[in-house]
Design a protein around this motif. Structure first.
Motif, PDB file in Angstrom:
ATOM      1  N   GLY A  32      11.399   7.259  -4.665  1.00 32.31           N
ATOM      2  CA  GLY A  32      10.973   8.265  -5.649  1.00 32.31           C
ATOM      3  C   GLY A  32       9.456   8.272  -5.723  1.00 32.31           C
ATOM      4  O   GLY A  32       8.809   7.262  -5.390  1.00 32.31           O
ATOM      5  N   ARG A  33       8.883   9.418  -6.163  1.00 37.45           N
ATOM      6  CA  ARG A  33       7.431   9.553  -6.163  1.00 37.45           C
ATOM      7  C   ARG A  33       6.786   8.459  -7.032  1.00 37.45           C
ATOM      8  O   ARG A  33       7.293   8.135  -8.112  1.00 37.45           O
ATOM      9  N   GLY A  34       5.708   7.919  -6.524  1.00 35.47           N
ATOM     10  CA  GLY A  34       5.051   6.822  -7.233  1.00 35.47           C
ATOM     11  C   GLY A  34       5.731   5.477  -7.010  1.00 35.47           C
ATOM     12  O   GLY A  34       5.403   4.476  -7.655  1.00 35.47           O
ATOM     13  N   GLY A  35       6.681   5.436  -6.062  1.00 33.65           N
ATOM     14  CA  GLY A  35       7.540   4.259  -5.907  1.00 33.65           C
ATOM     15  C   GLY A  35       6.882   2.994  -5.386  1.00 33.65           C
ATOM     16  O   GLY A  35       7.467   1.918  -5.462  1.00 33.65           O
ATOM     17  N   SER A  36       5.659   3.093  -4.871  1.00 36.28           N
ATOM     18  CA  SER A  36       5.004   1.876  -4.376  1.00 36.28           C
ATOM     19  C   SER A  36       4.750   0.868  -5.501  1.00 36.28           C
ATOM     20  O   SER A  36       4.694  -0.336  -5.252  1.00 36.28           O
ATOM     21  N   ASP A  37       4.577   1.371  -6.717  1.00 35.19           N
ATOM     22  CA  ASP A  37       4.413   0.448  -7.858  1.00 35.19           C
ATOM     23  C   ASP A  37       5.654  -0.432  -7.960  1.00 35.19           C
ATOM     24  O   ASP A  37       5.569  -1.650  -8.178  1.00 35.19           O
ATOM     25  N   THR A  65      -0.992  12.646   1.560  1.00 36.25           N
ATOM     26  CA  THR A  65      -0.089  12.593   2.720  1.00 36.25           C
ATOM     27  C   THR A  65       1.367  12.845   2.324  1.00 36.25           C
ATOM     28  O   THR A  65       2.061  13.660   2.942  1.00 36.25           O
ATOM     29  N   THR A  66       1.819  12.150   1.293  1.00 35.42           N
ATOM     30  CA  THR A  66       3.230  12.302   0.915  1.00 35.42           C
ATOM     31  C   THR A  66       3.506  13.749   0.486  1.00 35.42           C
ATOM     32  O   THR A  66       4.543  14.318   0.840  1.00 35.42           O
ATOM     33  N   ASN A  67       2.575  14.346  -0.244  1.00 41.38           N
ATOM     34  CA  ASN A  67       2.752  15.757  -0.636  1.00 41.38           C
ATOM     35  C   ASN A  67       2.929  16.642   0.594  1.00 41.38           C
ATOM     36  O   ASN A  67       3.776  17.533   0.621  1.00 41.38           O
ATOM     37  N   VAL A 102       0.820  -1.223   0.000  1.00 40.66           N
ATOM     38  CA  VAL A 102       0.000   0.000   0.000  1.00 40.66           C
ATOM     39  C   VAL A 102       0.847   1.263   0.000  1.00 40.66           C
ATOM     40  O   VAL A 102       1.979   1.283   0.480  1.00 40.66           O
ATOM     41  N   SER A 103       0.243   2.312  -0.559  1.00 40.45           N
ATOM     42  CA  SER A 103       0.825   3.659  -0.538  1.00 40.45           C
ATOM     43  C   SER A 103       0.298   4.391   0.688  1.00 40.45           C
ATOM     44  O   SER A 103      -0.580   3.895   1.395  1.00 40.45           O
ATOM     45  N   ALA A 104       0.794   5.607   0.870  1.00 45.86           N
ATOM     46  CA  ALA A 104       0.260   6.498   1.911  1.00 45.86           C
ATOM     47  C   ALA A 104      -1.110   7.007   1.453  1.00 45.86           C
ATOM     48  O   ALA A 104      -1.425   6.981   0.265  1.00 45.86           O
ATOM     49  N   GLY A 109       4.290   8.033   5.798  1.00 46.57           N
ATOM     50  CA  GLY A 109       2.899   7.917   5.345  1.00 46.57           C
ATOM     51  C   GLY A 109       2.456   6.476   5.189  1.00 46.57           C
ATOM     52  O   GLY A 109       1.327   6.093   5.541  1.00 46.57           O
ATOM     53  N   GLU A 110       3.350   5.642   4.691  1.00 43.95           N
ATOM     54  CA  GLU A 110       3.025   4.244   4.428  1.00 43.95           C
ATOM     55  C   GLU A 110       2.923   3.421   5.714  1.00 43.95           C
ATOM     56  O   GLU A 110       2.270   2.383   5.749  1.00 43.95           O
ATOM     57  N   GLN A 111       3.553   3.895   6.777  1.00 42.99           N
ATOM     58  CA  GLN A 111       3.466   3.141   8.045  1.00 42.99           C
ATOM     59  C   GLN A 111       2.035   3.184   8.594  1.00 42.99           C
ATOM     60  O   GLN A 111       1.547   2.213   9.176  1.00 42.99           O
TER      61      GLN A 111
END
Ligand code: ADP
Ligand code: ASP
Ligand code: MG
Length: 418
Positions: free
Chosen positions: A149-154, A46-48, A40-42, A73-75
């Motif tokens: 890096g941004r979008g890195g959860s993919d 949130t990250t912004n 999962v992402s934040a 955020g991801e935690q």
């Protein structure tokens, strides 16, 4: 039974209600007898916010501490999703990047994954427990937290899928697949059932943020079956389960698997570009090396380059593009090298957009670029720079024309749906 990685982006976990929806997607796959790792992402936004706080504290800051902040955020979302899964009777445990661990290099803020040890995960999955994994996070060689890096959860999801030899990696997001172009700006964009790794790689790197570029690279190298689909579809639709599922979204796969191939498969745009023009550079051998050498030495990525005759007819103007985020650094480097380059003036422009057409069919068709140039000309859009590769043509134009250009090209290449 299959082993699945399911990834949910920020909008899919934006609040507790949406996290409950994610949990029911996961439960569906567990109930069908599958082993499931979830990434999962934040929560959306949130990250912004975390990035903004780091910048507000100090515009120039230690990248290691930036990662300490933005990785948080991801935690929150892994913990919440594990709690919700347990509440609905699904055995689940959260995992942070360092607990797996997801090893990376030390390029804080945009770290690259070097190794994922999937052993502990595989063990838990075989016990019937869902692993809920924080995307975006990694662990540097010195054991500090990194982010991808941004979008890195993919990329986290694909790396995990490769490490645990998953049968499929499903990227659940706020659109139901990969479209011929961003469906948020072109209403007539069409969903693609399949897209080749090569084309998806170009689409992503040219601005279609539906998948992070590195995630596609990794999927291509490790032959991960990657699907993009919607987290907002009914979670209990039975036809969506298992390794042989009817693909409701878009499958990213080998080009041999694609029967009907268009010449142009998609159109991407990126507003992340900045244009730099060096006015009246001496027209003699070695000048380009003096411009681009220092940029390369400072790891600044130059994309498009054009050189033309200056207004005085005796010297030349050199124009190139760099990512907007690197413009200040690029300007600095060029100013320092200016005495050697010997140019009159340095002009910069951030009101530009790069629009690209992508398709593996271009390898075997002539005249594809011509249609692009004619279409833009018919709309009165001036082209500032051009770059091509085997399967793409990109043009730089004034940003005010970006939507007009994308829509006109979408129609010109026969991509419009109803
Ligand atoms: P997530 O938060 O799930 O990671 P992203 O916002 O990163 O989602 O990516 C999904 C978004 O990508 C969509 O909302 C859409 O606006 C955008 N997008 C851009 N180009 C495309 C495309 N060709 N196909 C689908 N979506 C696209
Ligand atoms: N939360 C991170 C970001 O917003 C990672 C991701 O969403 O993929 O960039
Ligand atoms: Mg994303």
């Amino acid at each position: 039974m299959a082993r699945l990685v399911m990834k949910f982006g920020g909008t899919s976990v934006a609040d507790v209600e949406r996290i409950r929806n994610v949990a029911s997607h996961v439960k569906r796959e567990v109930d069908a007898g599958n082993e499931v790792a979830v990434v999962v992402s934040a929560m959306a936004g949130t990250t912004n916010q975390l990035v903004a706080w780091a910048r507000e504290t100090a515009s120039v800051h230690d990248a290691r501490e930036y990662d300490t902040v933005v990785a948080t955020g991801e935690q929150v979302t892994v913990g919440l999703l594990a709690i919700e899964l347990q509440r609905i009777g699904v055995s689940a445990r959260s995992w942070l990047g360092w607990q797996i661990p997801i090893r990376t290099d030390n390029a804080h803020g945009a770290a690259r994954i070097t190794e994922v040890n999937g052993d502990a995960l595989v063990e838990r999955l075989s016990q019937g427990q869902v692993a809920v994994i924080a995307g975006f996070q990694g662990l540097a060689p010195d054991n500090r937290i990194t982010t991808l890096g941004r979008g890195g959860s993919d990329t986290s999801a694909v790396a995990i899928a490769a490490a645990i030899k998953a049968d499929r990696c499903d990227i659940y997001t706020d659109v139901d697949g990969v479209y011929t172009t961003d469906p948020r700006i072109v209403a007539k964009a069409r969903k693609l059932d399949k897209i080749s790794y090569e084309e998806m790689l170009e689409m992503a790197s040219l601005g279609a943020k539906v998948l992070q570029t590195r995630s596609v690279e990794l999927a291509m190298v490790h032959r991960v079956r990657l699907q993009v689909r919607s987290s907002f579809e009914a979670p209990d639709a039975p036809r969506l389960s298992g390794p042989e599922a009817i693909v409701p979204g878009t499958l990213v796969c080998d080009e041999e698997e694609i029967v009907e191939q268009q010449v142009v498969s998609g159109i991407a745009y990126s507003k992340d570009e900045a244009k730099v023009t060096l006015v009246k550079v001496a027209d003699k051998p070695g000048v380009a090396a003096r411009v681009f050498g220092p940029l390369a030495d400072n790891s600044i990525n130059v994309d498009m380059i054009i050189q033309n005759v200056s207004e005085d007819g005796k010297s030349t103007d050199i124009t190139f593009t760099v990512p907007q985020a690197e413009l200040a650094r690029a300007e600095d480097v060029i100013r320092k090298a200016q005495p050697e380059i010997g140019c009159d003036e340095i002009r910069t422009d951030t009101d530009v957009v790069k629009v690209s057409i992508i398709g593996i069919g271009m390898r075997s068709h002539a005249g594809v670029a011509k249609t692009m140039f004619e279409t833009l000309a018919s709309k009165g859009i001036n082209i500032l720079a051009i770059t091509t590769s085997e399967i793409k043509v990109s043009v730089l134009i004034a940003s005010e024309y970006s939507e007009l250009a994308v829509r006109a090209l979408h129609t010109a290449y026969g991509l419009d749906g109803q």
